[in-house]
Each structure stands twice: as C-alpha cells, then as structure tokens.
Scaffold this active site. Structure first.
Site, mmCIF file in Angstrom:
data_model
loop_
_atom_site.group_PDB
_atom_site.id
_atom_site.type_symbol
_atom_site.label_atom_id
_atom_site.label_comp_id
_atom_site.label_asym_id
_atom_site.label_seq_id
_atom_site.Cartn_x
_atom_site.Cartn_y
_atom_site.Cartn_z
ATOM 1 N N LYS A 23 -20.701 9.172 5.678
ATOM 2 C CA LYS A 23 -19.547 8.407 5.244
ATOM 3 C C LYS A 23 -19.797 7.780 3.873
ATOM 4 O O LYS A 23 -18.972 7.880 2.953
ATOM 5 C CB LYS A 23 -19.232 7.309 6.275
ATOM 6 N N ARG A 93 -18.877 -0.748 8.497
ATOM 7 C CA ARG A 93 -18.886 0.449 9.356
ATOM 8 C C ARG A 93 -20.239 1.134 9.321
ATOM 9 O O ARG A 93 -20.886 1.176 8.274
ATOM 10 C CB ARG A 93 -17.863 1.488 8.859
ATOM 11 N N GLY A 102 -16.914 7.323 16.610
ATOM 12 C CA GLY A 102 -16.667 6.328 17.646
ATOM 13 C C GLY A 102 -17.893 5.909 18.426
ATOM 14 O O GLY A 102 -17.794 5.140 19.378
ATOM 15 N N MET A 104 -20.702 4.437 17.208
ATOM 16 C CA MET A 104 -21.333 3.190 16.772
ATOM 17 C C MET A 104 -20.254 2.165 16.420
ATOM 18 O O MET A 104 -19.069 2.423 16.538
ATOM 19 C CB MET A 104 -22.269 3.473 15.609
ATOM 20 N N ARG A 338 -14.584 13.799 5.272
ATOM 21 C CA ARG A 338 -15.739 14.538 5.804
ATOM 22 C C ARG A 338 -15.249 15.916 6.201
ATOM 23 O O ARG A 338 -14.039 16.140 6.359
ATOM 24 C CB ARG A 338 -16.320 13.815 7.010
ATOM 25 N N HIS A 458 -9.453 10.103 21.018
ATOM 26 C CA HIS A 458 -10.837 10.390 21.374
ATOM 27 C C HIS A 458 -10.957 11.650 22.220
ATOM 28 O O HIS A 458 -11.765 12.538 21.957
ATOM 29 C CB HIS A 458 -11.426 9.189 22.127
ATOM 30 N N SER A 778 -38.936 44.974 27.112
ATOM 31 C CA SER A 778 -37.792 44.068 27.138
ATOM 32 C C SER A 778 -38.298 42.718 27.623
ATOM 33 O O SER A 778 -38.870 42.611 28.709
ATOM 34 C CB SER A 778 -36.716 44.616 28.069
ATOM 35 N N CYS A 846 -33.808 40.455 27.349
ATOM 36 C CA CYS A 846 -32.712 40.509 28.313
ATOM 37 C C CYS A 846 -32.615 39.222 29.122
ATOM 38 O O CYS A 846 -31.871 39.159 30.087
ATOM 39 C CB CYS A 846 -32.827 41.726 29.212
ATOM 40 N N TYR A 866 -33.263 44.534 19.532
ATOM 41 C CA TYR A 866 -31.958 44.114 20.028
ATOM 42 C C TYR A 866 -32.084 42.888 20.910
ATOM 43 O O TYR A 866 -33.178 42.565 21.384
ATOM 44 C CB TYR A 866 -31.264 45.246 20.807
#
Lengths: 897, 897
Positions: A23, A93, A102, A104, A338, A458, A778, A846, A866
């Site tokens: 901020k 703030r 929200g 703090m 932000r 919120h 694997s 896997c 993979y």
C-alpha cells in the site's frame, strides 16, 4: 540502527514493497506520477521487526521522525494535528508487502478530541458529520488499541440507541443523537479499560501505530498468511495519511473500483460507490452501494477524471488495478491502488487481451495466470437441462463464479469440521455476511452464500481469491444461525439440507442439481496453446476408465501416466470373484476366478486404449494388500462375538458362527500391523504371481486385439513398490514370458515396455541398478513422501500434520507440494543415476503432486519427461510446465549477461 | 573353452580352492609336501558350471581328459580300471570351495563289476571283504546316480537279511551272505530303474561325476549354503582318487582326527577311529569308534607317523586341521585335510595359544575368531547350585558346549515351526541320530539331543558349527518319535515336556534348570585385550536398567548407547498412571500423573547412572505411540458387543457397558492405520510435550543429585524420529529450558547433550541442517531399514522376507545385517554431511545391527564413533571392530605398495 524509518509518500516508489509494504509503495508511486493522493508517510516494515524484537515497544527516535513527517503534511495541507483551527486528521492503516485485505487494523479520523471537534464544527458547519466521524473514530480506535470489540459499540449501544429513538437508518440520526452516542462510547471505554479515552493526538497516533504492529500477529492475520503462504517474518508497514472525507456531505462519496471486471476480465471499469459515506461502509456491505457507472450521470467531470486516472494506472502498472477513492466536496482523491484480485476466467482473459493490446508479452501472460486461476476456470457448472425443473429459492449477486452443491451449514467452525479438511462432506456456508474470522470455514466449503453485502464485500473478495463459488447479497434470505435454518420465499432450509449455488448467475436452488464440466475455449485456448509452445515437460493424466481418459484428452493430456488396475476389482460384479480367489486353497478354483477376472480386465484395457487412440498408457499392476478386498476385521469380531453368545441358546446359529469364525481366522491371518509397509505391490506379485500374470495377459490381449484392428497401442506396464532390483528381475522376467506367449498366440507384435515406480527410498538410492532392468521410471511421490518422512498419510493428516504446518515445522503439507529437500533430493538422485545407467531413461511422476504447480516446476528442473495428474489438473500442469520453462530461460538470459 | 578341466593332485596346490574346491586343493597340497596320499585327480568347479549351462550334460572332451588322468593313476598304482588283474577302484567325492560336510554325494569302491570282483578275490584272498565292498558300492552308487534311497537297501534288504540269518553285527555276516545281499541289491536296482546295474567302470565313473554335480543342487545342499551364506554359483569340484581300504582286514582301519581338541581347543590330538571299517561307518555313527589314543597301543609306529603328519600339517597350514585317514594293511594314507571346525571356546584358545607358539600374529588371531565363536563362548551354563536337586535323566557325550533349556520336540519340522524363526518357543530337538535333512530343525532349537552317534557324528559336527549345545550318543534313551516321547531309566518324557541339556558335560536333566551367564577370562581375556588395543570404534550397550548395565560393563561396554525410557512405563505400578495421564481431559490430573511418574523415572535414571559410574549414558525420550499403553481395541470390541447383548436382559451391566464404550471410543480415536509411521517419537512430544518435559526433568534431577554426591554423570538426551530439523528446534529448545531450570533449582551444573536419532530417511537426507542443532547422531537402523525399504518388520518377517532371502531377492535379512547399498548409503551421507556442518559430530548406532559383525565393520568404515548393542553382543562388537581396523591397516599396507 541507522536505516530510515519513516518515508514521506514523495520519497518512495512502487519497487519499495519490501520496506514500505504494498500500500505504501503504491501510494508513493501514485504521488510521484502526479495523481491526487492526500499527503502522508509510511513507517517501514523494518520498524515492525524492531517493535517485536524489543518485546513490543516502538524504537527510540521514531517519534521524532514522525514529527518531521507530520510537519511536512501539515505544511502541505495547511492544517495542524490537534489544531484548534483547521485541524489535521489522519487515517492509520496497515500495509504489508503482500495484500492481506481486512486482516489487520485500520483507524480513521485520528486526531479528534474536544478541541479539534469544536474546530471541525466551526470549519464545516456540519455538527452531524463531525460527530458521526467522532463516534466512528472512538469505536475503531478502541477496538484496535484497547481490544474492546466493535460489536460492543455497534450492537449494544449504537443499534439500541437507534431502536430507542426509532431511527431506521444511520441517516435518521441527528447531530445530537450522535453526540449522545459518542458520550456513551467514551463511557463504555472508561468502564472497560479504566482510563479516559486519550485526547492527545500524539498519544492517539503512537497507540494506533502500535496497534497496527500488534495486529500483524492477530489470529486471522496468521491464518491468512498460512493459507496464502506469506512469511511471518516480513512484518507490516504503517501508512499515516491525511484524512479526506467521503461522508462530509452529498457532494462527497467513496468507492472501490477495478480497471477491468474482476469476475469476467471484460475491459470495462467495474466498481461501486456510496455517496456521503466512509470506505468501511462500502467494504463491510452495511449499506448497498451503487455501480460506478452511476457516477457518470451524477458528476461527469469527476467520472472522467477517474477514468483517466484508471487508464494511467493500468498502462503504468501494465496490470488490472484495484482502486480505492474518495470524493470530498467534489474533489477526487486516490487512497489506494494495487494489482486487483480476479477470478480465474478474468485472469486468463485479462492476460490474453493484454497481449493483444501490446501491454505484455506471451511469457508475461503465462506468468500472470496461476494454477488456482485455472482451477476456477475449470470449475463445473450447472447442467442447463436440470434448471427448468429445479426449485429456485432466490437470486443474489454473482460474486464468484462456478457452481457448487452441498449441505447447508451456518457457521465457519461447523464448515471446517464437516467440509474439506474435516469430514470431507460437501458443505455450503450460509451467513448474513462474512468477516475475516470466517475464512477457515469458507475454505472448507464448496460454496458461500450471504444475505448481505455487494460484489466487493468480504465474502465476494475472499471467495474469488480462493476460487470458491459465491452468491452474495441474497437479500430475500432470512438467516437464523441460532436455529440453524434460513427462510426464503416460504421455504425453510435447515442445516444439513442440500442446496445448489450458481456463483456465475447468483441463483440459489433447493436440492442437488446436476453439474457438468466447463468447456474450454477462447482466451483459455489461446493461453494454453502459448503454454504448449513454451513448455518442455509433457503432461499425462491419471485415469482408470475411458470416461476419465476422454475428459483428460479434452484438457490436453498427452497420455496416461497412471492407470490403477485394482480399482476395477472393487466393482460389484467382480469383488466376489476376487474374494474367492484370495480365500480358496484350491488352485483350480483360483485359476477359474482369475480367468473370469481376465475377461473383465481385458475389456477395461480395451476401453482405455481405444479412448487414448495411440497415446501411451502406463498401467500399474496390482498394488494394495489383498486384505483390502476382504470384509472388515472389526465387523467380523462383532459378528462372531454376537453369534457366540446367541449360539448358546440357538443351535441354528452355530453353522453361521463356524463360517464366520473361519472367515475371521482368514482375515486375521492376513491382517498387518502397518499395511502401508506390508505385503503389497511387487511383494504380493512375488508371493502370489497369478494375479499379475493375469493382468499382463489382459493388457497384452487387449493390445493385440486393437493392434489387429489397426489401432495404435503403447502400453507401459508398471511394477509398483520396488525396493531392490531383484524384485524387478524376478517379476519382469515372469511377465515378459507371459507377454511373449500372448503375442505368439495372437500372431501380433505389440510395442510395450516394462518399468517401475520409484516410491520407496531404497529404490531411489539404488536407481542405477534398477534402471538396468526398468525401461522407465515413474515417481510415486505419495508413497515416497510417506516413507521418506516416515509419515503415514492416513494418520499424519488427522493427528499432527496440520499442527506441523501451523507451527511452521513444515512449510507446507508435503503430500500437497513436493518436499524438495528430502523427497526431491531422492528424486533428483534417482533421475541422475537412472540415466547414467540407461541413457535417456524416461522418467515421470504419477503421485498427486503431478498437479501441483510448484511440484511441476520442480519436476521440470530435475529433468523429468512428464508429469501425470488428475484430468482436471492437466491444464494447470501444462501452465506450470510453461512457467518452469520461462523461468529456465530467464535464468539462462541472466547468466548470459 | 580352453581351460584345463582336470588336474592331477600333483598339478594343484592349496591356493587353488576356487578351481579345485577345498578338498581337491588340500589333497594336491598334501601330495606336494610329500604326505602319503593315494593318487588321483580333480575335475574343476568350472566344469560344474559348464554342466549346468549345458542343461545338465558333461562337456565334450572331459572324458578324454579323465582318461589321461586315470592312465597316470594306473601307472602310479600299477593297477588298471576294470582290469582283470589288480583292478583299480576309485572313490568319487564332491568338494566345493567351502566345506559342506555331508551335504553332497560320495561314491566309494567304484570300478567293481563281476570281472574286477573276481580279480579282487584272487588278489586279496578275502571274498568277504570284496563282497562287503561290493554291497556298499551298489548301495551308494544307486542312491547317488539313480536316486534309490539308501534306506531301501539298508533297512528293507540288509537289516531284514541280518535278522533272518540271526546276525547281530555286520561282522557276523559271511562272504556268502554278502554275495546273496549284493544279488538282492542288484535285483532291487533293476526293479526300480528298469535297467541292469552298470558294469562298465567308465560308465560308472561318468554317472558318478554327473551325480556329484547334480547333488550341488539338492535341497539340503541349497539349505546349507543359504544358512552358511555360500554363493550358489561357485559349484563343486569332483575328486576321483584311488581307493585304499580300511575294511580289508584287522590290520586296516579308518578314522578322523583334529590336530587340537575342537571342543576345548586343548593342544592334543583328538580323534576317533575304527579298525576294519570304511570311513562312512565312523561319520554316520553306525558303529561307535574308539579314541585315537588307542591307536598308540595298537600300532605305535603308525601312530607316531600319524602324529608327525599332524604336526607337519599344522605348522604348514598354521591352523588346527581336521583330517581323514585310512590304514590299509599297516600303511597310513591321508584322505583329506582342512581347517577344522571348532567351538567358540576352542577357536579362542587355539588362536591365543598359536600366538604364544609363534605360529600366528595377534592380528591373525583376531581374524581367526568369529562373532558366532564368541557367541558360543558367552553361552549360559547351568547354575551349579541347581544341580544337586535336579533330576538327571541320563548322560551322553558332551558334543557341543553350552547349556540349553526347552520343550522336547521329535522332528525337525516341529522344531522349525515352534522354535527360533517359528513361534519363538525354546525347544530341544531329540532324535535317534540326525542327518542333513534335520539341519533346519537344529537351527531352530536351543539344543540337540541324540541317542546314537559319537562326537564326530552329524549332530555333533553341525551343532558345534552353529554354536548350539548338543548332547550326542545318549544311548540310554529309547526314542519313540511316532508316539512323540522317549523313555529313559523309568521316566517317560513327552513332547512339550521341558528338559535341560548340558552340552559341556553331556548331562540331561528333567525340567528347567537355572542357567547363568558365562565368566569371561583366560584366553578370551587375552583376545579381547588385543582387540581393544587394535580397534578404533568404541562399543556401548543398549540397557534399560542397572542389571543390564552391570552385565554389559563386565563384557566391556564403554557406555550406554540406548536407554529406552518407555519400557519403564509398562511396569505394573506405573501403567495405571500412564493410562490415566493419557485418557484424562483434566490438566490437573494429568500433571499429577506426570509428577508421580517423574519420581519413578528419576529413580530409574539414578540407578543406571550409578551403575555406569561416569560413562556416557544416551537416553532416548518416549518413542512409541500412546495407544500402546491402552487396552486392546479388539478386546474392547468383543467386550462391548457382549455387554450390549447382555444389557438388554440385565440392567446392571449397563453402567459397565457405558464405561467400556467410552474407553473404546478413546482407543478408537487414537487407533492408527500404520502406527509405525504415526503419532510417535518427536511427533508425540510436539503434540503433548508434558511427557518429555517430565522425562528431561527426571534425567537432570537424577544427574544433579549424583553430581552433588561427587559421581560423574554424562547424560546424552536423544530425541527420536526426527524428520525435519524444525522438530528438533521446537522440542530441544523446550527441553533446554527444563534442563536449565533443574540446574538452577539444584544449584549444580550437569554436563549433558541433546542429540537425535537418525532413523527416518529424510533425517539422513537433511543431516547437514539437523547437525546445526543436534550435538550427536545415533542411527536407529531398525526404523531406518523399515522406512528405507518400506518394510514393516512385524509384517515383512512373517509374510515375505523369508521368501525374499530364500529366493535371493535379498542377500540377507536387512534387519539382521545392514543393507549397505540403501540404508548404508543414507548413513554414510548423514555422517559426511552432519560432520560438514558440525565438526567432529559424534555418531553412533543403536539399532540391533550394532551387534552384527558385518554391520560393525561397516560402521567402522563409514567413520562412526561407536556402536551400541545388547550386553551379550558387546564382546562380539569389540572383536568385529578390531577386525575392521585390521582390514583398514591391510588396505593401507597394500595401497602403500
């Protein structure tokens, strides 16, 4: 320490997030690019560290630094803190490096006291406004600095007072009312803390700064950081800024906005505002705000100014911005900007469109989208066919997309107990409105429904952030949390009843509606195609049946990395055969059972091979211990004890008792102290080879049949739970014989391979030897994590793992994200030594980690060929693989310099 | 292949054991140092390999090689194979690199047929001798080459015939009788295999050679190799040697001897012989031989010649020799020599005395003694006080030292089922006589008792080899295996009755006598002191109480490496406190329980510290999961089911039911799927720190008290089951606080350390991090083996591990000897990285492997500071540590060259 503790906004910039918090850095940046920001200064995050290191005490010298900064603000504004004329008020703030909305504490209107109140009244001529500001200040400050719950002020004094005087809305209260309320508030503070409310603005300021630092370690902030993986050590900065007032009259207002739609990503200004209100009224959802477009009609010049600020910010930051603004007597002020939180669909659309607009590159677009963004995008939606007959209970705001079905619960704790991470039920959390204390329950729920609050309330912000479907502000709902039920349009819905939410439309249905998988196209398709061009790592899927295989193909799977064969044994038709095979002592009967199972399994494999049409399919031979297929030991103890007592009075039960006792003896003989480390996997195949011979025959027969039909088939037969190469030698040579026999019988060659899971530490440690026989590896990272940590997942997750993560003994749950130091070290070693012994050895993963973005990046780094994951995670893995490749490229580029 | 397949004895020497086998190499060596050895030749072990590779066929060209060799033997002896005058007869014997006594096949008198029989009769004038040889040949050859059991010939024809003609002993049979018996033998062969018995000596020879090769893979040979860890691949040689006859008259004889007493090690010739007999009569125990000293009276010159041969061999080989000899018409022939098997006490005495005699060095003496030798030496003996009142059943030969108590069993399979490796009962195997098929039962028994056979009988040799107490040839016993009992002097002893054997005196007692530990002194003391001078590795013991600690000190322990603290919780007085502590929800009650336990534990530690008088004591904090201290889950299910049914008819049971249901719920809530990997060790300490705080307090209070008394105390507090350094950080800092508090309370400083077990793979993999906190490492190789292999020991050993070792999937049971490739690799890595992070980090091992010689050598190699093992294994570990140091020195010496 000689580091600068206080930065005026003009002294900072956007790159100083570590020191000034997000901020503070952005307020500085906005100040420096000439936007209308009320003046102020930031106390650094380093001071927060000093505060805690000193045992919660502000460092010496800080007050002097603050005094110089305040003096400059006073000079800019022409106002004075505590002044008896034109007094200066501050907002205080928090602001950490990472946004924790929200979580703090915040104090507004700081600096009010009898003297400044009088000056304010004199200056504004608006006593009502001044005392409204005052009662807000007392409540916020006392909550934050003294720990007196807001609820005490709001419910027990404010609402009671409103009721007494017959005020329906806050706006019905007069200046006198507010004065009286403020007096009651002050009295309550004195009763609670035994001291008068501080009147010295400097004392107010210091107490507020300390309170903000303390709030860094309040429970909900800690919980949020854990969920979002934000380090505890970084601390928060404190932003102290001259107040501007959105509640100073009808030419005032306050609002929040996003430069693009955070739900859909559409390129159009999106936001809400309230005239004559302070910011908390918008955020808390206490009053319902109006869309930002209304502002255009109300005050076009302000609106145009605001749009031009938005455009400037977006092209400056090259990202969608989340803004807070206030209009004071017709003048626009920016209070925050932000990067805006966004839904998955929005993230994808914004990233792709910004490439089109030339704002960012494709690589940047790939990096802008996270796994959980895609996860939301791939959320199921309600089957439209099921809607006409559904019972629509109500309609709220479409606050976070995706559909959800679940049992209604009315508080966060119950949601956490019953839902994800708890019992595993699907639950919908229903609340009047949510607040930061509810986050743990929201996370455990399939969906969230609130009766109050807007799209930036919120509930809406948090649900979008976590990709949980949410319907907010469904005002028709009367929620009675005490009686565990809500009423709507004549219906009563009780806790435990099932409802369906559509977070994309805001509809709320009674009962369970049919959900279907999302279609994937448009921006998602573009992004995925860029990811595919970028990545090296291939992505396969875990699938045990043709339906899953088909789904995964649609999501871009390039093969099957894990097809479990024993799931098929639990089928109702087959289980009796499996049990008979296990229990019989007669080889003839056992062979007959295996022959019947062979037919079933061959059909299974045919189906999967057909679905995958020529893509490789890795099939794991039977893995679990055989007792998993038998009746429960405990149940048999109960039954036999019961029959034993009864058979003394009833001879007819004797035969049944004997039968059950025999079964009990069998089950007992197969019982294991630690089945996870017992007779399973390849060990079972060595002791009882009939099953894997049957499975290999089923695989090869299916493959031979399809090969003859001209369909390409590439089965990779995988032997699980190897701990020494000799196990592989014994079983593989047996199965090679079977494979050759089947090919001879069918007169067809099949391209197949034999390989092994690396899921036991010793297999990793002796990978060089194992690779002499195994044609592929694997990594079974579920078991490998269990053995490497000595954690039984079944036991650990319930008994101590949560506490381990809470206490930071482990950074994350190692069953969710690969533990790179331990498990990862073994994987890396196995890849290196396996390939040293067999050049170009194909290596994959896997375990469930194959769908976790951090783990996918790690798999890329250690050179796997993979990853394999569940069908819905395939796009996430493709994206993460691309991000890993980009990271590589960036490292190379840096190294080149 | 061009390798030489056949070696005449004059062409070989003692170093060629790989190629010629032990017997062949020694026959060659004896030939070349001028001892009287009948001429012959050896077919190499490589040919055995060729034979099996060709699918059991002798290689081409072998016959020609054999023909040349036979020609030379014919030339030396002046005899001819199959000759009608002075025919040459051969013995054909197996002979692998490692001695496998009685495991493979032998044929004597090969070459007999109608023509050579006639020639032999003509030459010797002793028709009875010739046909006695013939019937032996037919029986042995048919057994070996055609698989017709000896029993068929011996019991069904030979003994029946003896009975019919009223012969009490073999010597009562006339030449005519033996001719008739031979004819019946030949008829039986034809009936069994459908062909005539071969008369061509060359056919006989080839069939015999093949039979010897085949016998390499008979069941008992395979079992023996597995037990003795002899590789399967090395194969056997075949020794073909001109026959000399111990049964050709009263100036003939045959015997076996040891150059020193193999039971005690005394330096005096020890052996037995029989006049007018062949070797098998001595070995099989069919006739009872006379001591070798008798020969001195009977034929002093032969005796003196034999003594000088013995002396020559011992100084040539520098070791005690086991010899076979035959006297033919007054001439001595040596048929075999090899290093003699010996008891533990004998091994130690011989090694130490040979150093005194200047034959070998101290290093060689140390290397001559094995762990199992010492193990025997440390066998318990009968408490002399208990003997006067004991019931002496009988006295046999003291065939293998040590005393044993156990339940009588009458066959090897029962012994194997019930004894070691089976149910774990202590059993005594009682047989008329043993044979190679009984070995698995002997291994499972505490002791062996036979009614027949001498000190060199099969039972005696095998029992000594394995260190099992044995009383042989207890002729008063009437063993009735069918009725599972034996009679002796009016007593009847049934299967399951307990008897006590004294293998050092030959006494057999009814019932269980008190056994006491051996005293250690004399040669043992000398050897141990040399070992202590030689070794670098320190040896500690695992001990949980002052008695064990005392015992271990007597065996030379240098500290305690593992003191388990939870064993103390199972004490009758304490268990209720432990259960209450676990079950209560009331912190006050829990604290009270802990306070009571604290007193107990403090006393425990005081006792141990006092016993160890200043030597370091490593104490492991609580390790097992708490549910181990609670009642059995299954039992509670049974009880509650029963009570539930009863309470419907009997209201009084309801209260009890409710109580049990509550307990059941508690037990269920603590139940784990895989307790080995569940809430135990440090995890428990993190979740419930009260217990380890109490334990640490108990340790420090005990230490402080003794320190004040002036007694040195070095507690090393060990935290088990660490998988991440953070666990250690959390618990260690908590316990450091406790330790500091206790020291402050007592006003005394105590020297203590905190360290950790390395028993989880991840701990080894992150040892560098862990060593930043841990002041020492102790490898818990039991758990480390479990996790590294993914083997639950409880399940694996019953369900698949035996089969794994049998099938050579694993070379040995990794819970007995450290798996160096997997577990060992982790240990090595942990030592290296631990010491890289903390210089000179003390590292030890406290798993059961600490007493296994191979594992001790490995621990030396990877640089551990100490091993810790059970008290009785301490001397074995000291010896192995010395052997490891010698091996190092030899490697260094070799490298220097």
């Amino acid at each position: 320490m000689s580091q600068k503790r206080v930065f005026l906004f003009r002294e900072g910039n956007a790159t100083m997030r570590d020191l000034l918090g997000g901020k503070g850095a952005n307020l500085a940046e906005m100040t420096n690019i000439g936007l209308p920001v009320p003046p102020g200064f930031t106390i650094t995050t380093a001071v927060c560290g000093e505060y805690y290191q000193a045992g919660k005490a502000l460092p010496h010298g800080l007050l002097d630094d603050m005094k110089s900064a305040v003096a400059e603000v006073e000079q800019i504004t022409g106002r004075r803190l505590g002044g008896s004329e034109k007094p200066l008020l501050f907002s205080v703030r928090s602001g950490a490096k990472f946004s924790m909305p929200g979580m703090m504490d915040t104090v507004l209107n700081l600096g009010l006291n009898p003297q400044t109140l009088e000056a304010m009244v004199k200056e504004t001529g608006d006593e009502r406004f001044v005392y409204d500001s005052y009662r807000r200040f007392i409540m916020m400050f006392s909550d934050v600095a003294f720990g007196i719950p807001k609820h005490d002020f709001d419910n027990e004094i404010f609402q009671v007072f409103k009721y007494k005087v017959g005020a329906k809305s806050d706006l019905d209260l007069t200046a006198e009312h507010l004065k009286e309320i403020s007096a009651q508030f002050l009295a309550h503070v004195k009763a609670e803390v035994g001291r008068d409310f501080p009147t010295d603005p400097w004392e107010q300021l210091q107490l507020a700064v300390e309170a903000v630092f303390r709030s860094w370690n309040n429970d909900r902030a800690i919980f949020y950081r854990r969920t979002e993986k934000i380090p505890d050590e970084i601390g928060t900065a404190v932003n102290i800024q001259a107040m501007v007032f959105g509640n100073a009259g009808d030419d005032c207002g306050t609002g929040v906005a996003f430069t693009r739609d955070p739900s859909t990503g559409e390129k159009s200004l999106f936001g809400e505002y309230l005239m004559n209100a302070q910011g908390e009224d918008v955020v808390a959802g206490v009053r319902t705000p109006v869309p930002i477009s209304t502002l255009q009609k109300q005050n076009e010049s302000i609106y145009n100014e605001f749009v031009s600020v938005c455009n400037k910010l977006e092209s400056h930051y090259k990202d969608m911005q989340d803004l807070e603004f206030t209009i004071e007597h017709g003048k626009l002020y920016m209070l925050q900007c932000r990067s805006g939180k966004r839904t998955g669909p929005a993230a994808v659309r914004i990233a792709v469109e910004m490439v089109g607009e030339g704002l960012i590159s494709k690589d940047e677009a790939i990096n802008r989208v996270t796994g959980s963004h895609l996860d939301q995008l791939l959320h199921p939606r309600i089957n439209p066919d099921s809607i006409p007959s559904a019972i629509l209970l109500a309609k709220g705001l479409a606050a976070s997309p995706g559909a959800a079905v679940g049992k209604v619960v009315f508080d966060a704790d119950t949601a956490a107990d019953k839902g994800k991470g708890g019992n595993g039920d699907q639950v919908i959390l229903v609340r009047d409105e949510t607040n930061p204390d509810d986050v743990h329950g929201m996370l455990a729920a399939q969906g969230v429904l609130t009766a109050r609050g807007g799209k930036t309330s919120h509930a809406a912000v948090v649900a979008r952030g976590f990709g949980i479907p949410c319907v907010a502000g469904a005002e028709a709902l009367e929620v009675n949390a005490t009686n565990r039920q809500f009423h709507v349009e004549g219906h009563t819905v009780k806790e435990g009843d099932i409802i369906t939410l559509d977070g994309s439309t805001g509809n709320i249905y009674f009962g369970k509606l049919d959900l279907i998988a999302p279609e994937v196209s448009g921006a998602f398709g573009d992004l995925m195609s860029w990811a595919d061009e970028t990545r090296r790592l291939r992505v396969r899927t875990n699938a045990d049946n043709p339906q899953d295989a088909q789904q995964a193909l649609e999501f871009g799977a390039e093969g099957i990395g894990l097809c479990r064969t024993e799931h098929m044994f639990f089928d109702k038709e087959r289980l009796p055969l499996v049990q008979e095979m296990i229990l019989t002592k007669d080889q003839g009967i056992r062979d007959k059972c295996l022959a019947s199972l062979l037919e079933f399994q061959q059909n299974d494999f045919e189906g999967i091979f057909r679905a995958m049409g020529g893509k490789p399919v890795t099939i794991r031979l039977i893995d679990p211990p055989l007792h998993e297929f038998l009746p429960s030991h405990e149940e048999l103890i109960r039954e036999t004890t019961e029959l034993q007592i009864k058979s003394s009075t009833n001879p007819h039960t004797l035969a049944k008792l004997n039968e059950k006792l025999k079964l009990l003896a069998e089950v007992e003989s197969m019982k294991e102290s630690n089945p996870m480390m017992g007779l399973r996997g390849v060990r079972l195949s060595i002791i009882m080879p009939g099953i894997v011979v049957m499975q290999t025959r089923a695989i090869l027969q299916a493959a031979a049949k399809l090969t003859k039909e001209g369909i390409a088939v590439y089965p990779e037969i995988m032997i699980p739970l190897i701990s020494t190469v000799n196990e592989l030698k014994v079983v593989q040579s047996l199965l090679e014989d079977t494979a050759k026999k089947v090919m001879a019988e069918h007169g067809t060659a099949v391209s197949y391979q034999f390989g092994t899971m690396i899921e036991i530490p010793r297999a990793a440690l002796t990978a060089g030897e194992i690779a002499e026989y195994a044609q592929f590896f694997s990594f079974g990272t579920n078991d490998l994590t269990q053995m490497t940590f000595g954690f039984s997942r079944d036991d650990a997750e319930g008994k101590f793992l949560t506490q381990y993560v809470d206490q930071k003994i482990l950074p994350t749950n190692p069953f969710e994200s690969i533990d790179q130091a331990g498990v990862g070290r073994l994987m890396k070693l196995a890849v290196q030594e396996g390939r040293a012994s067999r050049e170009g050895l194909k290596c994959g993963i896997c375990g469930e980690h194959g769908g976790d973005p951090e783990s996918v990046i790690f798999c890329h780094q250690i050179g796997l060929d993979y990853v394999s994951c569940s069908p819905f995670r395939v796009p996430i893995a493709r994206l993460a693989a691309a991000q890993a490749a980009i990271r590589d490229r960036m490292t190379v580029t840096t190294a080149d310099k």
